[in-house]
Design a protein around this motif. Structure first.
Motif, mmCIF file in Angstrom:
data_model
loop_
_atom_site.group_PDB
_atom_site.id
_atom_site.type_symbol
_atom_site.label_atom_id
_atom_site.label_comp_id
_atom_site.label_asym_id
_atom_site.label_seq_id
_atom_site.Cartn_x
_atom_site.Cartn_y
_atom_site.Cartn_z
ATOM 1 N N ASP A 3 0.838 -1.194 0.000
ATOM 2 C CA ASP A 3 0.000 0.000 0.000
ATOM 3 C C ASP A 3 0.877 1.251 0.000
ATOM 4 O O ASP A 3 2.064 1.208 0.356
ATOM 5 C CB ASP A 3 -0.924 -0.001 1.218
ATOM 6 N N LEU A 4 0.284 2.347 -0.404
ATOM 7 C CA LEU A 4 0.983 3.627 -0.438
ATOM 8 C C LEU A 4 0.661 4.439 0.807
ATOM 9 O O LEU A 4 -0.450 4.358 1.349
ATOM 10 C CB LEU A 4 0.564 4.417 -1.681
ATOM 11 N N PRO A 5 1.591 5.277 1.259
ATOM 12 C CA PRO A 5 1.319 6.137 2.421
ATOM 13 C C PRO A 5 0.435 7.310 2.029
ATOM 14 O O PRO A 5 0.345 7.657 0.836
ATOM 15 C CB PRO A 5 2.714 6.609 2.823
ATOM 16 N N PRO A 6 -0.216 7.934 3.000
ATOM 17 C CA PRO A 6 -0.961 9.161 2.701
ATOM 18 C C PRO A 6 0.016 10.290 2.394
ATOM 19 O O PRO A 6 1.185 10.243 2.808
ATOM 20 C CB PRO A 6 -1.726 9.427 3.997
ATOM 21 N N PRO A 7 -0.423 11.293 1.661
ATOM 22 C CA PRO A 7 0.475 12.408 1.338
ATOM 23 C C PRO A 7 0.830 13.209 2.583
ATOM 24 O O PRO A 7 -0.017 13.388 3.469
ATOM 25 C CB PRO A 7 -0.335 13.243 0.343
ATOM 26 N N PRO A 8 2.044 13.699 2.684
ATOM 27 C CA PRO A 8 2.421 14.538 3.828
ATOM 28 C C PRO A 8 1.675 15.866 3.798
ATOM 29 O O PRO A 8 1.265 16.341 2.736
ATOM 30 C CB PRO A 8 3.924 14.731 3.643
ATOM 31 N N ASP A 9 1.526 16.455 4.985
ATOM 32 C CA ASP A 9 0.744 17.692 5.103
ATOM 33 C C ASP A 9 1.352 18.849 4.320
ATOM 34 O O ASP A 9 0.633 19.755 3.894
ATOM 35 C CB ASP A 9 0.628 18.091 6.580
ATOM 36 N N ASP A 10 2.664 18.838 4.124
ATOM 37 C CA ASP A 10 3.326 19.965 3.466
ATOM 38 C C ASP A 10 3.597 19.720 1.988
ATOM 39 O O ASP A 10 4.341 20.473 1.345
ATOM 40 C CB ASP A 10 4.640 20.285 4.175
ATOM 41 N N LEU A 11 2.994 18.691 1.402
ATOM 42 C CA LEU A 11 3.291 18.331 0.014
ATOM 43 C C LEU A 11 2.988 19.462 -0.962
ATOM 44 O O LEU A 11 3.676 19.626 -1.973
ATOM 45 C CB LEU A 11 2.495 17.084 -0.379
ATOM 46 N N LEU A 12 1.958 20.246 -0.687
ATOM 47 C CA LEU A 12 1.538 21.279 -1.640
ATOM 48 C C LEU A 12 2.271 22.605 -1.470
ATOM 49 O O LEU A 12 2.072 23.525 -2.273
ATOM 50 C CB LEU A 12 0.028 21.514 -1.518
ATOM 51 N N ASN A 13 3.110 22.707 -0.460
ATOM 52 C CA ASN A 13 3.850 23.959 -0.260
ATOM 53 C C ASN A 13 4.775 24.221 -1.442
ATOM 54 O O ASN A 13 5.664 23.419 -1.744
ATOM 55 C CB ASN A 13 4.673 23.895 1.031
ATOM 56 N N GLY A 14 4.549 25.327 -2.139
ATOM 57 C CA GLY A 14 5.371 25.689 -3.282
ATOM 58 C C GLY A 14 5.130 24.864 -4.526
ATOM 59 O O GLY A 14 5.860 24.994 -5.510
ATOM 60 N N ALA A 15 4.100 24.010 -4.513
ATOM 61 C CA ALA A 15 3.809 23.130 -5.651
ATOM 62 C C ALA A 15 2.727 23.731 -6.542
ATOM 63 O O ALA A 15 2.161 24.786 -6.245
ATOM 64 C CB ALA A 15 3.370 21.759 -5.146
ATOM 65 N N SER A 16 2.444 23.051 -7.643
ATOM 66 C CA SER A 16 1.273 23.331 -8.471
ATOM 67 C C SER A 16 0.341 22.137 -8.344
ATOM 68 O O SER A 16 0.791 20.990 -8.386
ATOM 69 C CB SER A 16 1.665 23.544 -9.939
#
Length: 247
Positions: A3-16
């Motif tokens: 299984d895959l882990p859930p996304p980290p809380d800061d994944l979208l920082n500075g992302a598109s």
């Protein structure tokens, strides 16, 4: 299968951020027209647009016109018809030429739908979808007809969840992501794509290749995504938490 882990809380920082629609922002419905979007989702999309400082796009198999009907033209980038339609945040629209053969194919598809009650024919600007969620026993016949029509007209065949679609070749959600990432504001950032279906796999792969990541929505399966969220509710909760933290 691991299984895959859930996304980290800061994944979208500075992302598109790139979001699929059906199965990601809204639960799948027996018929595409049965999907309903409430004000809470529209507000969340608007809040995400502000939190991402414009680095937000909807990337759907539906036509752009259908996305606008559900979410409203929020001034964000949208790709429709599996990457064939592109509209930037500035409203500039890019679409391919509609094949003349689609008119005759649409009539054949309608006749098939009439002869197979429960099969929903989704007519799109650049293709046709055969949805058999209500009648799983129609899967083989739906695939056979779609495959024959695609071969006759030189169209691309695209499988999905309880559906099969034929459409104009030349693009997918991965190519849409790559094109949008060249735009002002997104260039130089990490793309994060959230989706649930096989049609989202090219975008997962493209996001990873550009230094970002894909997030699969739904049960664990073989995928190019790096992270996973259980369902639509979990996805909306994760996005809402990010928007709140960024506000």
């Amino acid at each position: 299968m691991q299984d895959l882990p859930p996304p980290p809380d800061d994944l979208l920082n500075g992302a598109s951020l790139f979001l699929d629609f059906d199965g990601t922002l809204v639960d799948l419905a027996p018929r595409p027209e049965d999907v309903r979007v409430d004000d809470a989702l529209r507000l969340l999309v608007a809040r995400l647009g502000r939190a991402m400082e414009g680095r937000l796009a909807i990337v759907s198999g539906r036509a752009i016109e259908a996305i606008d009907r559900h979410l409203g033209p929020e001034g964000i980038s949208v790709s429709g018809s599996h990457g064939l339609e592109l509209r930037g945040a500035d409203g500039r629209l890019t679409v391919p030429e509609r094949p003349a053969a689609l008119a005759a194919l649409t009539e054949r598809a309608r006749a098939f739908g009439a002869a197979n009650p429960g099969v929903v024919i989704e007519e799109k600007p650049f293709g046709l979808g055969f949805h058999y969620r209500l009648v799983p026993e129609a899967e083989a016949a739906s695939h056979a007809l779609a495959e024959a029509m695609a071969a006759e007209a030189g169209l691309h065949l695209q499988p999905g969840k309880m559906m099969i679609e034929l459409r104009v070749a030349g693009g997918d959600k991965g190519t849409a992501l790559a094109t949008m990432m060249k735009g002002a504001g997104m260039a130089g950032t990490r793309p994060v794509f959230i989706g649930d279906d096989l049609t989202d796999e090219p975008a997962f792969v493209q996001a990873e290749a550009m230094g970002g990541a894909g997030i699969l929505v739904g049960p664990a399966r073989a995928t190019g995504a790096r992270y996973r969220l259980d369902d639509v509710a979990a996805t909306l909760g994760w996005l809402d938490a990010f928007a709140r933290a960024a506000a």
